[in-house]
Scaffold this motif. Sequence first.
Motif, PDB file in Angstrom:
ATOM      1  N   SER A  25       0.876  -1.173   0.000  1.00 27.57           N
ATOM      2  CA  SER A  25       0.000   0.000   0.000  1.00 27.57           C
ATOM      3  C   SER A  25       0.915   1.226   0.000  1.00 27.57           C
ATOM      4  CB  SER A  25      -0.906   0.003   1.225  1.00 27.57           C
ATOM      5  OG  SER A  25      -0.157  -0.025   2.422  1.00 27.57           O
ATOM      6  N   LEU A  26       0.743   2.079  -0.977  1.00 29.69           N
ATOM      7  CA  LEU A  26       1.707   3.168  -1.195  1.00 29.69           C
ATOM      8  C   LEU A  26       1.396   4.434  -0.408  1.00 29.69           C
ATOM      9  CD1 LEU A  26       2.392   2.845  -5.016  1.00 29.69           C
ATOM     10  CD2 LEU A  26       3.515   1.714  -3.096  1.00 29.69           C
ATOM     11  N   ASP A  27       0.136   4.688  -0.127  1.00 26.81           N
ATOM     12  CA  ASP A  27      -0.205   5.962   0.496  1.00 26.81           C
ATOM     13  C   ASP A  27      -1.210   5.808   1.624  1.00 26.81           C
ATOM     14  OD1 ASP A  27      -2.274   7.080  -2.328  1.00 26.81           O
ATOM     15  OD2 ASP A  27      -2.255   5.226  -1.137  1.00 26.81           O
ATOM     16  N   THR A  31      -4.386  -2.181   7.172  1.00 23.09           N
ATOM     17  CA  THR A  31      -4.602  -3.008   8.351  1.00 23.09           C
ATOM     18  C   THR A  31      -4.975  -4.433   7.967  1.00 23.09           C
ATOM     19  OG1 THR A  31      -6.842  -2.114   8.413  1.00 23.09           O
ATOM     20  CG2 THR A  31      -5.229  -1.110   9.872  1.00 23.09           C
ATOM     21  N   THR A  32      -5.604  -4.590   6.817  1.00 19.95           N
ATOM     22  CA  THR A  32      -5.971  -5.913   6.321  1.00 19.95           C
ATOM     23  C   THR A  32      -5.610  -6.012   4.851  1.00 19.95           C
ATOM     24  OG1 THR A  32      -7.901  -5.907   7.790  1.00 19.95           O
ATOM     25  CG2 THR A  32      -7.804  -7.633   6.119  1.00 19.95           C
ATOM     26  N   MET A  33      -5.026  -7.136   4.476  1.00 17.76           N
ATOM     27  CA  MET A  33      -4.761  -7.399   3.072  1.00 17.76           C
ATOM     28  C   MET A  33      -5.395  -8.722   2.687  1.00 17.76           C
ATOM     29  SD  MET A  33      -0.929  -6.017   2.277  1.00 17.76           S
ATOM     30  CE  MET A  33      -0.649  -4.297   1.933  1.00 17.76           C
ATOM     31  N   ASN A  51      -4.149  -9.882   8.580  1.00 15.01           N
ATOM     32  CA  ASN A  51      -4.100  -8.651   9.356  1.00 15.01           C
ATOM     33  C   ASN A  51      -2.660  -8.430   9.801  1.00 15.01           C
ATOM     34  OD1 ASN A  51      -6.999  -7.883   9.536  1.00 15.01           O
ATOM     35  ND2 ASN A  51      -7.137  -9.882  10.476  1.00 15.01           N
ATOM     36  N   GLU A  52      -2.240  -7.195   9.810  1.00 10.25           N
ATOM     37  CA  GLU A  52      -0.861  -6.860  10.125  1.00 10.25           C
ATOM     38  C   GLU A  52      -0.460  -7.442  11.476  1.00 10.25           C
ATOM     39  OE1 GLU A  52       0.077  -4.278  12.530  1.00 10.25           O
ATOM     40  OE2 GLU A  52       2.216  -4.554  12.167  1.00 10.25           O
ATOM     41  N   GLY A  53       0.631  -8.188  11.468  1.00  7.77           N
ATOM     42  CA  GLY A  53       1.163  -8.759  12.693  1.00  7.77           C
ATOM     43  C   GLY A  53       0.507 -10.055  13.130  1.00  7.77           C
ATOM     44  N   LYS A  66       1.351 -24.307   1.121  1.00  5.79           N
ATOM     45  CA  LYS A  66       1.763 -24.056  -0.245  1.00  5.79           C
ATOM     46  C   LYS A  66       1.765 -22.562  -0.540  1.00  5.79           C
ATOM     47  CE  LYS A  66       1.123 -25.444  -4.937  1.00  5.79           C
ATOM     48  NZ  LYS A  66       2.536 -25.815  -4.958  1.00  5.79           N
ATOM     49  N   PHE A  67       0.810 -21.876   0.012  1.00  2.42           N
ATOM     50  CA  PHE A  67       0.671 -20.444  -0.219  1.00  2.42           C
ATOM     51  C   PHE A  67       0.949 -19.733   1.107  1.00  2.42           C
ATOM     52  CE2 PHE A  67      -0.873 -20.809  -4.472  1.00  2.42           C
ATOM     53  CZ  PHE A  67      -1.659 -21.942  -4.512  1.00  2.42           C
ATOM     54  N   LEU A  68       2.195 -19.338   1.281  1.00  4.71           N
ATOM     55  CA  LEU A  68       2.616 -18.702   2.531  1.00  4.71           C
ATOM     56  C   LEU A  68       2.385 -17.206   2.446  1.00  4.71           C
ATOM     57  CD1 LEU A  68       6.000 -20.579   3.148  1.00  4.71           C
ATOM     58  CD2 LEU A  68       3.727 -21.149   4.020  1.00  4.71           C
ATOM     59  N   ILE A  69       1.685 -16.682   3.437  1.00  5.26           N
ATOM     60  CA  ILE A  69       1.371 -15.259   3.446  1.00  5.26           C
ATOM     61  C   ILE A  69       1.971 -14.629   4.679  1.00  5.26           C
ATOM     62  CG2 ILE A  69      -0.508 -13.572   3.683  1.00  5.26           C
ATOM     63  CD1 ILE A  69      -2.176 -15.514   1.917  1.00  5.26           C
ATOM     64  N   ASN A  70       2.641 -13.512   4.465  1.00  8.43           N
ATOM     65  CA  ASN A  70       3.249 -12.758   5.551  1.00  8.43           C
ATOM     66  C   ASN A  70       2.795 -11.307   5.457  1.00  8.43           C
ATOM     67  OD1 ASN A  70       5.621 -10.907   6.581  1.00  8.43           O
ATOM     68  ND2 ASN A  70       5.834 -12.879   7.603  1.00  8.43           N
ATOM     69  N   HIS A  71       2.373 -10.743   6.557  1.00 10.00           N
ATOM     70  CA  HIS A  71       1.920  -9.344   6.597  1.00 10.00           C
ATOM     71  C   HIS A  71       2.645  -8.675   7.755  1.00 10.00           C
ATOM     72  CE1 HIS A  71      -1.857  -6.515   6.401  1.00 10.00           C
ATOM     73  NE2 HIS A  71      -0.730  -5.853   6.385  1.00 10.00           N
ATOM     74  N   ALA A  72       3.926  -8.445   7.558  1.00  9.96           N
ATOM     75  CA  ALA A  72       4.803  -8.022   8.647  1.00  9.96           C
ATOM     76  C   ALA A  72       4.728  -6.535   8.952  1.00  9.96           C
ATOM     77  CB  ALA A  72       6.243  -8.401   8.322  1.00  9.96           C
ATOM     78  N   SER A  73       4.222  -5.741   8.020  1.00 17.58           N
ATOM     79  CA  SER A  73       4.147  -4.303   8.281  1.00 17.58           C
ATOM     80  C   SER A  73       2.830  -3.773   7.751  1.00 17.58           C
ATOM     81  CB  SER A  73       5.308  -3.574   7.601  1.00 17.58           C
ATOM     82  OG  SER A  73       5.053  -3.407   6.218  1.00 17.58           O
ATOM     83  N   LEU A  74       2.545  -2.527   8.050  1.00 17.76           N
ATOM     84  CA  LEU A  74       1.275  -1.923   7.642  1.00 17.76           C
ATOM     85  C   LEU A  74       1.265  -1.511   6.181  1.00 17.76           C
ATOM     86  CD1 LEU A  74       0.330   0.209  10.771  1.00 17.76           C
ATOM     87  CD2 LEU A  74      -0.946  -1.701   9.815  1.00 17.76           C
TER      88      LEU A  74
END
Lengths: 119, 113
Positions: A25-27, A31-33, A51-53, A66-74
């Motif tokens: 997210s650029l701008d 909180t959720t992807m 959700n972040e974190g 198989k589909f690893l998802i990481n949401h380490a930052s906002l």
Amino acid sequence: GAVVSQHPSWVICKSGTSVKIECRSLDFQATTMFWYRQFPKQSLMLMATSNEGSKATYEQGVEKDKFLINHASLTLSTLTVTSAHPEDSSFYICSARGVGGAARTDTQYFGPGTRLTVL
Amino acid sequence: AQSVTQLDSHVSVSEGTPVLLRCNYSSSYSPSLFWYVQHPNKGLQLLLKYTSAATLVKGINGFEAEFKKSETSFHLTKPSAHMSDAAEYFCVVMASGTYKYIFGTGTRLKVLA
């Protein structure tokens, strides 16, 4: 405003290798992807919500190993397709909802998509 | 459970004529409804959304949609089609409490010269 980018826009890989797709997210603060998969001439299929974190929540039938998802930052979420096979070839799209800038929490903003081809 | 039904999988119109893309929804609650457009090999762009304010919603590129509770409809219209409007259009309802989207099956709009 409320811009989401994805990288790469297309990728070709050999069977058995892993591929990482980034969604940013650029701008605004995401909180959720969400990660979707789209087959040709079909609608979008939700794969997972992150959700972040926190750990991602996968939809029924989607293999979390198989589909690893990481949401380490906002502002960043990644989808890694592990040990990719030709049947994983598809168009992968991310979206984000959040706060800041022109973003509204009740709206998803979509990235441009990543075309994955596994040989 | 919430759902949306897009009544036409394909719509063809001539350039300069009106566009009507039909969407019916099912929801136990006052729904949040969206229309998105997707051009080939691209992501989705938000055209407009309804979130219980004015029932006639104006969006980008001359599109608008009217929320009709009595008909459970949220049809997308445009007075005059342009060649650049040719694309796939998705009607979406947001699942209450989760922010997840429930997508319609899509309507492919073809604009004839």
